[in-house]
Design a protein around this motif. Structure first.
Motif, PDB file in Angstrom:
ATOM      1  N   ALA A  27       0.816  -1.289  -0.031  1.00  0.00           N
ATOM      2  CA  ALA A  27       0.188   0.066   0.064  1.00  0.00           C
ATOM      3  C   ALA A  27       0.772   1.256  -0.206  1.00  0.00           C
ATOM      4  O   ALA A  27       0.652   2.401  -0.827  1.00  0.00           O
ATOM      5  N   TRP A  28       1.797   1.347   0.936  1.00  0.00           N
ATOM      6  CA  TRP A  28       2.870   2.311   0.900  1.00  0.00           C
ATOM      7  C   TRP A  28       3.564   2.376  -0.365  1.00  0.00           C
ATOM      8  O   TRP A  28       3.496   3.654  -1.072  1.00  0.00           O
ATOM      9  N   GLY A  29       3.936   1.450  -0.980  1.00  0.00           N
ATOM     10  CA  GLY A  29       4.571   1.341  -2.398  1.00  0.00           C
ATOM     11  C   GLY A  29       3.651   1.969  -3.530  1.00  0.00           C
ATOM     12  O   GLY A  29       4.051   2.578  -4.237  1.00  0.00           O
ATOM     13  N   ASN A  30       2.440   1.782  -3.344  1.00  0.00           N
ATOM     14  CA  ASN A  30       1.424   2.539  -4.418  1.00  0.00           C
ATOM     15  C   ASN A  30       1.199   3.846  -4.059  1.00  0.00           C
ATOM     16  O   ASN A  30       1.428   4.473  -5.334  1.00  0.00           O
ATOM     17  N   THR A  31       1.395   4.394  -3.004  1.00  0.00           N
ATOM     18  CA  THR A  31       1.308   5.792  -2.677  1.00  0.00           C
ATOM     19  C   THR A  31       2.452   6.506  -3.394  1.00  0.00           C
ATOM     20  O   THR A  31       2.361   7.529  -3.644  1.00  0.00           O
ATOM     21  N   GLU A  32       3.593   5.994  -3.438  1.00  0.00           N
ATOM     22  CA  GLU A  32       4.733   6.529  -3.802  1.00  0.00           C
ATOM     23  C   GLU A  32       4.745   6.851  -5.290  1.00  0.00           C
ATOM     24  O   GLU A  32       5.572   7.820  -6.083  1.00  0.00           O
ATOM     25  N   LEU A  33       3.876   6.048  -6.055  1.00  0.00           N
ATOM     26  CA  LEU A  33       3.806   6.335  -7.657  1.00  0.00           C
ATOM     27  C   LEU A  33       3.284   7.716  -7.862  1.00  0.00           C
ATOM     28  O   LEU A  33       3.592   8.259  -8.950  1.00  0.00           O
ATOM     29  N   ARG A  34       2.798   8.440  -6.748  1.00  0.00           N
ATOM     30  CA  ARG A  34       2.244   9.709  -6.924  1.00  0.00           C
ATOM     31  C   ARG A  34       3.037  10.941  -6.503  1.00  0.00           C
ATOM     32  O   ARG A  34       2.640  12.039  -6.263  1.00  0.00           O
ATOM     33  N   ARG A  35       4.283  10.435  -5.934  1.00  0.00           N
ATOM     34  CA  ARG A  35       4.936  11.536  -5.066  1.00  0.00           C
ATOM     35  C   ARG A  35       6.212  11.719  -6.078  1.00  0.00           C
ATOM     36  O   ARG A  35       7.467  11.247  -5.766  1.00  0.00           O
ATOM     37  N   PHE A  36       6.014  12.304  -7.146  1.00  0.00           N
ATOM     38  CA  PHE A  36       6.743  12.792  -8.053  1.00  0.00           C
ATOM     39  C   PHE A  36       7.930  13.705  -7.608  1.00  0.00           C
ATOM     40  O   PHE A  36       7.734  14.713  -6.851  1.00  0.00           O
ATOM     41  N   GLU A  37       9.227  13.577  -8.053  1.00  0.00           N
ATOM     42  CA  GLU A  37      10.264  14.397  -7.747  1.00  0.00           C
ATOM     43  C   GLU A  37      10.980  14.837  -8.955  1.00  0.00           C
ATOM     44  O   GLU A  37      11.202  14.266  -9.915  1.00  0.00           O
ATOM     45  N   LEU A  38      11.586  16.285  -8.711  1.00  0.00           N
ATOM     46  CA  LEU A  38      12.427  16.756  -9.773  1.00  0.00           C
ATOM     47  C   LEU A  38      13.812  16.565  -9.357  1.00  0.00           C
ATOM     48  O   LEU A  38      14.197  16.917  -8.213  1.00  0.00           O
ATOM     49  N   LYS A  39      14.726  15.837 -10.035  1.00  0.00           N
ATOM     50  CA  LYS A  39      16.204  15.821  -9.724  1.00  0.00           C
ATOM     51  C   LYS A  39      16.940  16.836 -10.668  1.00  0.00           C
ATOM     52  O   LYS A  39      16.280  17.152 -11.710  1.00  0.00           O
ATOM     53  N   ASP A  40      17.856  17.444  -9.969  1.00  0.00           N
ATOM     54  CA  ASP A  40      18.866  18.760 -10.543  1.00  0.00           C
ATOM     55  C   ASP A  40      20.058  18.413 -10.474  1.00  0.00           C
ATOM     56  O   ASP A  40      20.427  18.231  -9.342  1.00  0.00           O
ATOM     57  N   VAL A  41      20.645  18.401 -11.650  1.00  0.00           N
ATOM     58  CA  VAL A  41      22.093  17.932 -11.562  1.00  0.00           C
ATOM     59  C   VAL A  41      22.806  19.054 -12.639  1.00  0.00           C
ATOM     60  O   VAL A  41      22.089  19.490 -13.660  1.00  0.00           O
TER      61      VAL A  41
END
Length: 305
Positions: A27-41
């Motif tokens: 269930a936690w892993g499924n919620t992570e699908l919508r926690r988008f991140e922008l990586k900046d390098v």
């Protein structure tokens, strides 16, 4: 007899606790699908003076959307990336996870299609996903595609109509602002759709920036690009490991690259390589563990003189 009953009760309790923990983790892993991140390098690659007073050339790398209808949160997040004002957008494939999802992909990319862009496809653009065998995945055994066609031709036509260039088995040369770009790409090497002989040879030496595009970061193809002198390769496919240990430590890569380089910016010989975590997953494995979906803004700067 009492001792046996206690032992059985303990086993049942342990199994039940493990099952509950597994359900909670999923269930936690499924919620992570919508926690988008922008990586900046930041990557210093350009010859001194190229940018003519600008600080950087902004390259937005997106990959592995794996869109299915109804993913409105993902659509909105990806569309909002246009506010980063990227100079160039590179899409390294696996946009689809459903035969009805082309309109969803186009809505997600939306304003980004108005910017200079390039793309190559992965096999999940061509063929529908299927339920994976977890043992093959964990032991790195290549899966056979479903060979059920997806409407990739319609998606490709829409990309090209909006101005993006298909880099699949093509050598491209163009200019964005002050930066002269030489790029080349191959079809998905994970299922051996690539033919490097079609693009073989060094990039134009007059280019300021040379880019190599491939969906899956297979070392045998990366070696060809590195040998020819490309500065930066861009790929996806791995989902950053997708099901990782804490600290985003991958268990498997689902390709030939090593686990230490399954995501992010690394060296591959003299070439820099960037592997995207991707923005989606197969609809049959809708979870991520310690590996959130992401896009990356690569700030390409001048080298020191």
């Amino acid at each position: 007899m009492v001792r046996v009953k206690k032992t059985i009760y303990s086993l049942i309790s342990a199994v039940g606790a493990a099952a509950l923990a597994g359900v909670g983790l999923a269930a936690w892993g499924n919620t992570e699908l919508r926690r988008f991140e922008l990586k900046d390098v930041t990557v210093p690659l350009l010859p001194p003076g190229t940018l003519r007073g600008r600080d950087e050339f902004r390259l937005l790398h997106i990959s592995d959307l794996h869109m299915i209808p109804g993913q409105s949160t993902k659509e909105a997040w990806v569309s909002a990336l246009d506010s980063l004002n990227p100079d160039l957008v590179v899409n390294t494939g696996d946009n689809l996870s459903d035969e009805r999802a082309v309109p969803d992909v186009l809505r997600a990319l939306g304003p980004l299609l108005n910017r200079p862009g390039m793309f190559v496809f992965g096999t999940n653009d061509y063929w529908a996903p299927q339920l994976p065998n977890p043992f093959k995945y964990l032991f790195g055994i290549r899966r056979i595609p479903s060979y059920i066609d997806l409407p990739w031709r319609d998606m490709r036509a829409a990309f090209i109509e909006r101005g993006w260039q298909d880099a699949t088995h093509q050598r491209l040369e163009f200019q964005v602002g002050p930066v002269r770009i030489a790029a080349a790409g191959v079809d998905d090497p994970h299922h051996e759709l690539d033919d490097y002989s079609l693009i073989d040879g060094p990039p134009n030496p007059d280019a300021d920036l040379s880019l190599a595009l491939l969906h899956s970061p297979e070392p045998r193809v990366l070696s060809e690009f590195e040998r020819d002198g490309y500065q930066l390769s861009l790929s996806g496919h791995t989902h950053g490991g997708q099901l990782c240990l804490p600290g985003s430590r991958a268990l498997v890569t689902n390709c030939g690259i090593d686990r230490e380089r399954v995501q992010g910016l690394h060296d591959f010989g003299r070439m820099k390589m960037h592997v995207s975590n991707g923005l989606g997953t197969s609809k049959f494995v809708p979870l991520r563990l310690f590996c959130r979906p992401s896009a990356t803004l690569l700030r390409i700067t001048e080298t020191e003189s």
